[in-house]
Design a protein around this motif. Structure first.
Motif, PDB file in Angstrom:
ATOM      1  N   GLY A  22      38.128   2.188   5.151  1.00  0.00           N
ATOM      2  CA  GLY A  22      37.044   2.125   4.160  1.00  0.00           C
ATOM      3  C   GLY A  22      37.197   0.919   3.253  1.00  0.00           C
ATOM      4  N   SER A  23      38.414   0.655   2.818  1.00  0.00           N
ATOM      5  CA  SER A  23      38.659  -0.516   1.975  1.00  0.00           C
ATOM      6  C   SER A  23      38.364  -1.797   2.740  1.00  0.00           C
ATOM      7  N   ALA A  24      38.769  -1.831   4.007  1.00  0.00           N
ATOM      8  CA  ALA A  24      38.506  -3.023   4.825  1.00  0.00           C
ATOM      9  C   ALA A  24      37.006  -3.264   4.952  1.00  0.00           C
ATOM     10  N   GLN A  25      36.249  -2.177   5.124  1.00  0.00           N
ATOM     11  CA  GLN A  25      34.800  -2.325   5.248  1.00  0.00           C
ATOM     12  C   GLN A  25      34.199  -2.847   3.936  1.00  0.00           C
ATOM     13  N   ALA A  26      34.687  -2.336   2.822  1.00  0.00           N
ATOM     14  CA  ALA A  26      34.213  -2.840   1.526  1.00  0.00           C
ATOM     15  C   ALA A  26      34.534  -4.325   1.405  1.00  0.00           C
ATOM     16  N   ALA A  27      35.763  -4.682   1.753  1.00  0.00           N
ATOM     17  CA  ALA A  27      36.194  -6.079   1.687  1.00  0.00           C
ATOM     18  C   ALA A  27      35.317  -6.941   2.586  1.00  0.00           C
ATOM     19  N   THR A  32      38.213 -12.646  11.089  1.00  0.00           N
ATOM     20  CA  THR A  32      39.435 -11.843  11.144  1.00  0.00           C
ATOM     21  C   THR A  32      39.198 -10.483  10.480  1.00  0.00           C
ATOM     22  N   ILE A  33      38.682 -10.520   9.265  1.00  0.00           N
ATOM     23  CA  ILE A  33      38.411  -9.280   8.542  1.00  0.00           C
ATOM     24  C   ILE A  33      37.484  -8.380   9.362  1.00  0.00           C
ATOM     25  N   ARG A  34      36.407  -8.955   9.846  1.00  0.00           N
ATOM     26  CA  ARG A  34      35.383  -8.132  10.485  1.00  0.00           C
ATOM     27  C   ARG A  34      35.801  -7.659  11.863  1.00  0.00           C
ATOM     28  N   ASP A  89      45.485  -6.268   4.693  1.00  0.00           N
ATOM     29  CA  ASP A  89      45.233  -7.644   5.159  1.00  0.00           C
ATOM     30  C   ASP A  89      43.782  -8.041   4.887  1.00  0.00           C
ATOM     31  N   ALA A  90      42.866  -7.135   5.222  1.00  0.00           N
ATOM     32  CA  ALA A  90      41.442  -7.442   5.058  1.00  0.00           C
ATOM     33  C   ALA A  90      41.105  -7.663   3.591  1.00  0.00           C
ATOM     34  N   CYS A  91      41.638  -6.810   2.728  1.00  0.00           N
ATOM     35  CA  CYS A  91      41.341  -6.947   1.295  1.00  0.00           C
ATOM     36  C   CYS A  91      41.905  -8.254   0.739  1.00  0.00           C
ATOM     37  N   ILE A  92      43.122  -8.586   1.130  1.00  0.00           N
ATOM     38  CA  ILE A  92      43.746  -9.816   0.632  1.00  0.00           C
ATOM     39  C   ILE A  92      42.994 -11.038   1.144  1.00  0.00           C
ATOM     40  N   MET A  93      42.598 -10.996   2.402  1.00  0.00           N
ATOM     41  CA  MET A  93      41.862 -12.122   2.966  1.00  0.00           C
ATOM     42  C   MET A  93      40.486 -12.247   2.310  1.00  0.00           C
ATOM     43  N   ALA A  94      39.838 -11.109   2.058  1.00  0.00           N
ATOM     44  CA  ALA A  94      38.535 -11.143   1.389  1.00  0.00           C
ATOM     45  C   ALA A  94      38.687 -11.724  -0.013  1.00  0.00           C
ATOM     46  N   GLN A  95      39.761 -11.352  -0.687  1.00  0.00           N
ATOM     47  CA  GLN A  95      40.030 -11.898  -2.017  1.00  0.00           C
ATOM     48  C   GLN A  95      40.163 -13.420  -1.939  1.00  0.00           C
ATOM     49  N   THR A 115      35.043  -9.016 -10.524  1.00  0.00           N
ATOM     50  CA  THR A 115      34.565  -9.257  -9.159  1.00  0.00           C
ATOM     51  C   THR A 115      34.745  -8.024  -8.277  1.00  0.00           C
ATOM     52  N   GLY A 116      35.809  -7.281  -8.529  1.00  0.00           N
ATOM     53  CA  GLY A 116      35.972  -6.000  -7.855  1.00  0.00           C
ATOM     54  C   GLY A 116      36.866  -5.997  -6.632  1.00  0.00           C
ATOM     55  N   ILE A 117      37.023  -7.131  -5.951  1.00  0.00           N
ATOM     56  CA  ILE A 117      37.822  -7.107  -4.723  1.00  0.00           C
ATOM     57  C   ILE A 117      39.303  -6.873  -5.035  1.00  0.00           C
ATOM     58  N   GLU A 118      39.773  -7.358  -6.189  1.00  0.00           N
ATOM     59  CA  GLU A 118      41.198  -7.162  -6.500  1.00  0.00           C
ATOM     60  C   GLU A 118      41.518  -5.681  -6.669  1.00  0.00           C
ATOM     61  N   GLN A 119      40.547  -4.890  -7.106  1.00  0.00           N
ATOM     62  CA  GLN A 119      40.795  -3.446  -7.223  1.00  0.00           C
ATOM     63  C   GLN A 119      41.062  -2.836  -5.851  1.00  0.00           C
ATOM     64  N   PHE A 120      40.315  -3.293  -4.856  1.00  0.00           N
ATOM     65  CA  PHE A 120      40.553  -2.764  -3.507  1.00  0.00           C
ATOM     66  C   PHE A 120      41.946  -3.138  -3.001  1.00  0.00           C
ATOM     67  N   VAL A 121      42.402  -4.347  -3.352  1.00  0.00           N
ATOM     68  CA  VAL A 121      43.777  -4.722  -2.976  1.00  0.00           C
ATOM     69  C   VAL A 121      44.760  -3.737  -3.609  1.00  0.00           C
TER      70      VAL A 121
END
Lengths: 584, 584
Positions: free
Chosen positions: B302-307, B346-348, B401-407, B419-425
Motif C-alpha cells: 500500500g505504501s509503495a502504491q502511494a509512493a 523501478t517503483i512501478r 525502497d519504493a518510498c525512498i525512491m519516490a522521495q 509533501t507527505g512522502i517522507e511520512q510514508f518512508v
C-alpha cells in the motif's frame, strides 16, 4: 546513542599506512611545518573529545526540540550555542582555512576525518560550520582582496557564519531559472532582490552575522553571478552595522535534521558584492559546491560510522535466541546469528571502505592545492573532479543503507526514538538529496568526468589503481582477479557509452546512477584489498585479522553487486526512454 | 498527498485475467453465492471512495498530532473516531470474517486489495482493524464455541478491537523467554499477570473494548499457551463489566506510525480464557501471525502504491531542466529525464508485481480454506506457507525502497513534511521489523518452507510456474529464458543448502535473506511475463503497451539483481561465521 568512540586506530592506519600521509606532508612545503603524524593524531584525539563530550549530548534533544522561528528570528535548540562556542574556540571552523587570514591551514586528509566525527555525533550541528568553511573557500578562491580581508578572518574564527543561496522554487536542479536580480550601484556594489528557499543555516542565533553567497542575475543578463551579501552590513573596520535587507521568511519542517535551520531567505535591495567575474557565478559557486559535496559525502560516512558503532555495541549486548552451532546459555548475544553478522559486516565493510574514499578524495585535494609539481597538481585536480561526485553520492547512499541496516539490527527498539538510530536514518536521508541530488552527481560523473574527456581521466585513475594493486604482496594480488575484470568492464562500458552518447542523447542520464554504483562498489573492492594487504604489516595481529576477514566478506558478498549495476548500464536506455509519456 | 486514486483497473486485471478469480469463486460453493467480478469491483470502488474521502484526510494531521497518553488513557488523533465509525459501519472489519458470526465471508483475494487501499492512505489507521481481523481469525480457528459466540460478532462488527500480545523486553524474536504467567482458577478460566511491550493497538478510544490475545506460560510450564484477555470484563450476555486488571503502562514514541498506539500493557491478575490447547499457544498464535504477516506485507504494498502515485504525479507536473533529446520549452516536466524515468519504472514495476504476489497469496489462502478438494486444499496450504514469509519480507523491503525512491523523485521537496512522502518512508519502515523481522521471515522461508520438506514444496511451486509460463504465447515464452535459468538455480542452490545444513548449522541463518531476495526478484519476473502476456488480450491497447513496457524494464534492469543475491547465497556462511567475536 552509546558514548561516541572515535575510530582513531582506523584513522591512523589510513593516514599512515594506506595513504602514507606523513611522506606527502613532508614533501609539500606548506604542510611540512604544519603537521606530522603525531600532531595529526593529537588533533584527532582533541576532535574526538570535543565531539563526544560537547556535541554528542545535544544531538537527541535537539532533534526533539528542533529549531524554532519566532518573530522573524531563528532559535537553535538548547545547548547549540554553548557547543558552537566551544567548537569555535577550538579553531575548528577554520581548520583547513588559509593561514594568511587566520585559518589553520590543515590538510584536507585530516579535515575529512574531523568532519566525519562531527557527523557521527550530530548531523544538524555540523552543518553550520561546514557551510561556513565552504563559503570561506569560495571567497578565498574568487573574492577581491578587500572582501577577503574584511570577511575571511571572521568566517575562519567562526564569529560569522556562511550560507549558500542558490535554490528558488522554480530553480532547483536547473539553476537557469533563477529570478533573483542584482542591480549595479555607482560605488561598484549591487542591490540584490529576490527569494531563495532551502537555505541551510540561512540564519541562526549562534553567530553575530551570516554571510550569504547568493546566485543572482545582473539586470539585463541571463547568466548567473555570485554575490556576497551579509545579513548585517559590515563597516570598513569590520564592525557591524544595520540590517542589510536580508530576512528569513520561514523555516521548513523536515523529516529530520531538525536542529538545522532550513530557511526561506528574502533579499530586499540588500547590498551585495560581486565575487569573481560577472556572469561567471556558477563557476565560483562550484568551488563551494565541490567542497560541500565532499562534506556532504562525509555526512553519509559519519552517520554510517555512528550506525556501525551503535549496531555493533547492541549486537554484543542484546541477548536473544541461541547460536545455531549450539549453546548452553539461556540466550546468546545476537552477534552469534548469521544474519546479524551479515548485517554488521555489510555496514562495517562499507563504512571502512567509505572512510578510505574520503581520505583519498582529501589527499587529491591536498595534492591539487599544495603540490609544487604542476603535473602532479593537474592530475590531482582531475582525480578530485572524478572522485567528488562519487564521494557525494556513494558515501551518502551507503550511509543511508548503513543506518537502515543498523536499525534492523535493533529490531523493534530501532523504531523507538529513544534508541537514537532512527534519528540517523532521518537526518542522513537529506544527504542524498541536497547539494545536487545523487542522480545529478551521477550525471556529472558519467557525463562530464568519465566521458567528458573521452575517458582520459578514468583510464588514468584505473591505471593507477592497477599499479597500486601490483605493488601488493602476491597473495593479495591473487584476490584481485574479479576486481581487475570489473575495472576493465567499467572502461569498456564507458567507452561504449562515449561512442553512443551523441546518437542517444538520453543515454547518460538513463544509466548514470548505475554506472556510478558499479564504479563505487568496484572502488571499495580496491580499497579493501589494499587495506587488508597493508594491515598484514601491522604489529596488532587482531587488526590484521579483522581487515583480512572484512576484506574477504566484501569480496565474496558485496563486490558482485557491481555486476548487477553494470548489467543495468549495459542494458542501456531503450527500456527507459522508449515508453511514451502516456504509459506513466 | 495527492487525492488518492485507487488502481482499480490494475486490480480488475489481476483478479479477472491474471488469476482468473471469477472461475475460482464460481467453483467454490462458499464463495459462489457471495461474490462475482461485478460485485468485487463494486466493493473495491466502495472501498476506494471510503479510503479517499474519509481515511486519507486524517493521515497527515494524525502524523503531526500523534497518539497521546493522558491519565492512563490512549487518545487517538482528531478525526480517527469518525473515520473508524465509518469504517466499522461499512462492515470492513469483518470483511473476510466467518458469516456464521457476522463476518462478510469475502475471499482473501479481494481482502488484500481492500487492505492495500487502506495502507495507501493511512498506515497507522489501518492497523487497528487489521489486528482485530487477525485476532478474530485466531479465535475462530482455535477458540471454544462459547468464546466464539461471545466475542466474534463484536470483533467482526468492529465494536470491539483485537490486539496481539507477545513481546516482552527479554522476549522478542525468541519467545521462549516470556515471563507472563497464567494461574488456573476453579471455573476453568485463568489469572494472567505480566507485562508486554510493543503492543500495536493495545488500547485506543475507538472501541468500547479491546480483546487481547496474550501469550503466557501456565504456572509450572515452560511452554506457551494462548489466552483471550479482554480489557473490560464481558458478562454472559455480552454487556461490559468492570476493568479486568488490564492497563496501559505507557506508549512508545516512534519514528513514524504516530497515529497508531504502541503500548506497554500490564496484566494484573486479569481474567483470561485459554484458546486452543494448553502449551500449544504458539501454534494458535501463528494462525494470527500468518494472517498479520501477509497483512503487513500489504502495508509495504500500500505504501509503495502511494509512493508510486505521488512520484508519478509529481514527475508529470514539476518543470525542471530540458529533455536531453531537445526541447523548445523553458523547462520540461522531469518525467523526460532518464534517471527520473528509471526511478519511476523501478517503483512501478516493483509495485505492480507486488500486487500480483499479494493476490496470489490471497488466492492460495482462499483455496486452502474454501476448496472442496482435499488435495487442492493441502497444496494451497503448502503454497501459503511458502509465500507468506516472502510476501511479508519482500513486499515490505520493496515498499521501503519504493518510498525512498519516490522521495528522491521529489528532490528537496521530498524531505519536507508537508509533501507527505517522507511520512510514508517513516510509517512503512516498521513493516520490515514487526510481526517477525524480515530476517526471521527469511529464516522461516529457507529453513522451514524451502528446506524443511527437502524442497518438495519449492519444486512443486516452481513446476507450477513453469507450467503457467509454458501456456503463454510463444513470443512471451521466449522472454523467459533468464527467468527459467534463475528458477533452476534457485532449486540447485536450495539443494546444496539442504545437503549442507546439518554440517553447517549456521548456514541457513547466514544466507536466508539473500535467498529470499533471489526468490522474490525471480518471482516478480514470473508475474511480469504473465501479466504482460495476458495484457495483450486486453481491448485497451495502451494498457497492453504499458504492461509490455514495464515488463521489458523489469526483465532488463531488475531481474538481474536476483543473480547478485544468488551469488551471495552461493558464497555461503564462511566469511560470515568464521571471524571471531573479538574482530567485531
Amino acid at each position: 546513542m552509546y558514548p561516541y568512540s572515535a575510530p582513531l586506530n582506523e584513522m591512523r592506519f589510513l593516514l599512515d599506512k594506506v595513504f602514507k600521509a606523513p611522506a606527502i606532508w613532508q614533501r609539500l612545503p606548506q604542510l611540512a611545518e604544519t603537521v606530522d603524524l603525531d600532531t595529526a593524531m593529537a588533533i584527532l584525539e582533541e576532535a574526538a573529545k570535543l565531539n563526544r563530550d560537547i556535541v554528542q549530548p545535544i544531538n537527541r534533544a535537539g532533534d526533539e526540540q528542533g529549531v524554532r522561528f519566532e518573530d522573524g528570528t531563528v532559535i537553535t535548540p538548547d545547548g547549540y550555542k554553548e557547543a558552537y562556542q566551544a567548537f569555535m574556540e577550538g579553531g575548528w571552523v577554520g581548520f583547513c582555512g588559509d593561514p594568511e587570514f587566520g585559518g589553520m591551514g590543515m590538510p584536507k586528509m585530516l579535515g575529512v576525518l574531523v568532519d566525519e566525527m562531527g557527523y557521527s555525533v550530530c548531523n544538524a550541528f555540523n552543518l553550520y560550520s561546514s557551510l561556513t568553511a565552504g563559503a570561506a573557500l569560495a571567497l578565498n578562491a574568487h573574492g577581491s582582496d578587500e572582501l577577503k580581508d574584511l570577511y575571511l578572518p571572521k568566517l575562519y574564527s567562526g564569529e560569522w557564519a556562511g550560507a549558500m543561496d542558490m535554490t528558488e522554487p522554480q530553480a532547483g536542479s536547473d539553476l537557469r531559472g533563477v529570478r533573483t536580480r542584482a542591480e549595479p550601484r555607482d560605488d561598484g556594489s549591487f542591490l540584490i532582490s529576490g527569494s531563495k528557499i532551502f537555505i541551510t543555516g540561512g540564519d541562526q542565533d549562534l553567530t553575530s552575522n551570516v554571510v550569504h553567497l547568493v546566485l543572482a542575475k545582473l539586470v539585463g543578463s541571463q547568466s548567473l553571478s555570485l554575490f556576497l551579501v551579509p545579513k548585517l552590513k559590515v563597516n570598513d573596520d569590520g564592525s557591524l552595522g544595520e540590517n542589510n535587507g536580508v530576512s528569513v521568511g520561514s523555516i521548513e519542517h523536515k523529516m529530520g535534521l531538525k536542529g538545522s535551520a532550513t530557511c526561506v531567505m528574502n533579499f530586499d535591495n540588500a547590498r551585495g558584492f560581486l565575487i569573481g567575474e560577472a556572469d561567471r557565478g556558477l563557476a565560483c559557486m562550484f568551488t563551494m559546491m565541490n567542497y560541500e559535496r565532499l562534506a556532504i559525502g562525509i555526512q553519509g560516512l559519519g552517520s554510517a560510522q555512528a550506525a556501525s558503532q551503535m549496531a555493533t555495541d547492541y549486537a554484543k549486548e542484546r541477548l536473544q535466541g541461541l547460536a545455531a552451532t549450539g549453546s548452553t546459555a539461556a540466550a546468546d548475544p545476537i552477534l552469534v546469528h548469521g544474519d546479524v553478522r551479515r548485517m554488521l559486516l555489510t555496514i562495517r565493510s562499507l563504512t571502512e571502505a567509505g572512510r578510505a574514499l574520503a581520505v583519498d578524495a582529501g589527499m587529491q585535494l591536498d595534492l591539487a592545492k599544495f603540490s609544487e609539481d604542476e603535473a602532479e597538481r593537474a592530475k590531482a585536480a582531475r582525480f578530485v573532479g572524478l572522485l567528488t561526485p562519487v564521494a557525494k553520492a556513494f558515501l551518502t547512499d551507503r550511509g543511508l543503507d548503513a543506518c537502515i541496516m543498523a536499525q534492523q539490527v535493533f529490531g523493534g527498539a530501532g523504531y523507538i526514538r529513544e534508541t537514537g538510530i532512527e534519528q540517523f536514518v532521518r537526518d542522513t536521508r537529506i544527504a542524498q538529496i541536497y547539494e545536487g541530488t545523487n542522480g545529478i552527481q551521477a550525471i556529472d560523473f558519467l557525463g562530464r568526468k568519465v566521458t567528458g574527456d573521452n575517458l582520459a581521466t578514468l583510464n588514468e585513475f584505473i591505471a593507477e589503481l592497477k599499479t597500486e594493486l601490483a605493488a601488493l604482496a602476491p597473495e593479495w594480488q591473487d584476490k584481485a582477479g574479479e576486481l581487475l575484470a570489473l575495472l576493465d568492464e567499467l572502461i569498456a562500458s564507458a567507452g561504449k557509452i562515449n561512442d553512443a552518447k551523441r546518437e542517444q542523447p538520453a543515454l547518460i542520464n538513463s544509466v548514470a546512477v548505475d554506472y556510478l554504483d558499479a564504479f563505487g562498489f568496484s572502488l571499495y573492492g580496491y580499497y579493501w584489498i589494499k587495506m587488508a594487504a597493508l594491515a598484514q604489516e601491522e604489529a596488532d595481529e587482531s587488526f590484521a585479522q579483522q581487515k583480512a576477514a572484512f576484506c574477504r566478506f566484501y569480496l565474496e558478498k558485496l563486490l558482485p553487486r557491481a555486476r548487477w549495476h553494470l548489467s543495468q548500464v549495459n542494458a542501456g536506455a531503450g527500456c527507459i526512454m522508449e515508453p511514451g509519456t502516456e504509459l506513466f
